[in-house]
Structures are given as C-alpha cells and as structure tokens.
Design a protein around this motif. Structure first.
Motif, PDB file in Angstrom:
ATOM      1  N   VAL A   1       0.838  -1.203   0.000  1.00  0.00           N
ATOM      2  CA  VAL A   1       0.000   0.000   0.000  1.00  0.00           C
ATOM      3  C   VAL A   1       0.871   1.251   0.000  1.00  0.00           C
ATOM      4  O   VAL A   1       0.605   2.215  -0.727  1.00  0.00           O
ATOM      5  CB  VAL A   1      -0.951  -0.008   1.214  1.00  0.00           C
TER       6      VAL A   1
ATOM      7  N   GLU B   1       1.217   3.803  -4.166  1.00  0.00           N
ATOM      8  CA  GLU B   1       0.252   4.898  -4.139  1.00  0.00           C
ATOM      9  C   GLU B   1      -0.102   5.379  -5.541  1.00  0.00           C
ATOM     10  O   GLU B   1      -1.219   5.804  -5.802  1.00  0.00           O
ATOM     11  CB  GLU B   1       0.805   6.058  -3.313  1.00  0.00           C
TER      12      GLU B   1
ATOM     13  N   GLU C   1      -4.738   4.265  -1.840  1.00  0.00           N
ATOM     14  CA  GLU C   1      -4.751   5.259  -0.772  1.00  0.00           C
ATOM     15  C   GLU C   1      -4.982   4.602   0.586  1.00  0.00           C
ATOM     16  O   GLU C   1      -6.008   3.939   0.794  1.00  0.00           O
ATOM     17  CB  GLU C   1      -5.841   6.304  -1.017  1.00  0.00           C
ATOM     18  N   ALA C   2      -4.041   4.765   1.496  1.00  0.00           N
ATOM     19  CA  ALA C   2      -4.173   4.205   2.833  1.00  0.00           C
ATOM     20  C   ALA C   2      -5.278   4.924   3.602  1.00  0.00           C
ATOM     21  O   ALA C   2      -5.476   6.135   3.453  1.00  0.00           O
ATOM     22  CB  ALA C   2      -2.849   4.314   3.579  1.00  0.00           C
TER      23      ALA C   2
ATOM     24  N   PHE D   1      -7.455   0.372   3.108  1.00  0.00           N
ATOM     25  CA  PHE D   1      -7.045   1.184   1.966  1.00  0.00           C
ATOM     26  C   PHE D   1      -8.118   1.156   0.893  1.00  0.00           C
ATOM     27  O   PHE D   1      -9.006   0.299   0.888  1.00  0.00           O
ATOM     28  CB  PHE D   1      -5.710   0.704   1.390  1.00  0.00           C
TER      29      PHE D   1
END
Length: 240
Positions: free
Chosen positions: A148, A152, A173-174, A187
């Motif tokens: 993760v 990105e 996207e976390a 995420f």
C-alpha cells in the motif's frame, strides 16, 4: 458495454451487487484464524478443524443486512495475475483471491443491505475470515502494508498465462483501520469499469493468526462505496 477484462469482472463478481450489471450484459454471474473451544474468540494456533472453527466465528447477522454464504469458487478470480511492479503483487493477489497472503483456510460471507422491495443496487460487503500457520497472518498484513505504501501511484496487472489485456489500478490510498484487535489495515484501490473510476474498499483486522477481511464496491454509485462500521464491529466482536 463493460470495457474491463474477464479477470476483473470475475473479481468484482464476488459481490452480488455486480451480478445486476453482468446479467444486464447477458453474462452469467457466479454469485448467488481459528477458534477457541468456547466459540468466543480465536486462539493463537490453528487447530486441525480450522475451517469448522472459522465457520463458527464468521459474522452471522448484522442489523440492516442480509447475510448469505459464498464459496471460494464464487469469490476468487479464475486466473493468477502479475502486477507491473513486484512491490504491488500482494495487492494484486488480494484482488484475485480476496485473501491476504497464503492462509490455511478461509470462509466467506456476503452481506447485502436489506430493503423491501429488494434493491439489486443496494450496498454490499464481502467478509472473508482466514486462519494462517503460526506467524503467517502478521507476515501477510506486513507485506500488504508495504505494498500500500509503495504503490500509491497505482499499477497494472496482466494474466500470468499471457491472456491478452490488462487491468489498470490508478491509485492506492491508505485509510484508518478499526482499533480493538492486534492490528488493522485499510485502503482504497481505484480500478476502472467502463472507463469510469471505480473505488474498491478493503479493511483487514488481525487477531493472532486469524484475519478478517472486508471488501466493498458499488458500480451503481461509486462515490458512495463504504464498509459499514456495523459490519466490521459485528465481526470483530466475534473475534474478541
């Protein structure tokens, strides 16, 4: 028409909400850890009857949702895929198998928001409960967490058998995972359906060598996709 690969359609098909889209296109929709002896929570080691223990621990009812069973054959993609970046492979594997890493056993439930009359576009969540060999659950979440962070900017996947076409994921996207168990990871993965942005939501929580995974998407209203807190809370309560 849907301009996305058979592999991605199969992965999306894990949720009944997608069956309405596939049926409209004339497609056939496939949709339809470890436990303590007291059934109140997971042990730290996987017993021989891990699958039976998982069946006792996986969420059985949530207010506002209809809970139904799902099999691995209905949930998992039919083909292995290779991510364009090696660092992103754990996420690609998660999309294809709806499990993190290599669990010993996994059971699934499909939760669809209940309504009368039945609304085929209602929000849905897939829950997977997995048990791992000692230390395997922590390693699986660690690898996924690293992916993760590293991916990105997105990645693509292609079939390992050379099938023509590829799936494109533009962003990872976390998000904040729920607290209460040993660790959590959440995420949003952005895919593409018919040329439009389609967010896929993932939340994973671990206790010992058991992982609960929650997955949600909604092609009818992509912006509204969410994993209801009541669903995660109900499953986590069974693991405590």
């Amino acid at each position: 028409m849907l301009h996305t690969s058979a592999r991605f359609r199969r992965a999306l098909g894990a949720l009944s909400v997608v069956s309405a889209v596939l049926a409209a296109l004339g497609s056939v929709a496939a949709c339809g850890g470890t436990g303590r002896s007291d059934g109140k929570g997971p042990s730290r080691e996987a017993p021989a009857d891990a699958a039976d223990s998982l069946e006792k621990l996986i969420v059985a009812e949530v207010e506002g949702f209809e809970v139904t069973g799902a099999t691995a054959a209905e949930v998992r993609a039919t083909d292995a895929v290779t991510a364009s970046e090696a660092a992103c492979q754990p996420i690609a594997d998660l999309v294809g198998t709806v499990t993190a890493g290599s669990p010993s056993d996994t059971v699934y439930r499909q939760l669809i928001a209940s309504s009368e009359p039945r609304d085929r576009t209602a929000p849905a969540v897939l829950v997977a409960l997995s048990s791992y060999p000692r230390g395997g659950a922590a390693r699986a979440l660690a690898a996924l967490g690293e992916a993760v962070s590293a991916c990105e900017g997105g990645f693509t996947t292609t079939a390992a058998d050379g099938e023509e076409g590829r799936d494109v994921y533009s962003e990872v996207e976390a998000e904040n995972g729920p607290a209460g168990l040993d660790e959590s990871l959440a995420f949003e993965l952005t895919g593409t359906l018919d040329g439009e942005r389609l967010p896929l939501k993932y939340t994973l929580v671990r206790t010992g060598d058991t992982v609960a995974l929650f997955y949600a998407m909604n092609p009818f209203d992509p912006a509204s996709v969410a994993i209801a807190p009541t669903v995660t809370a109900a499953q986590m309560a069974r693991l405590m």
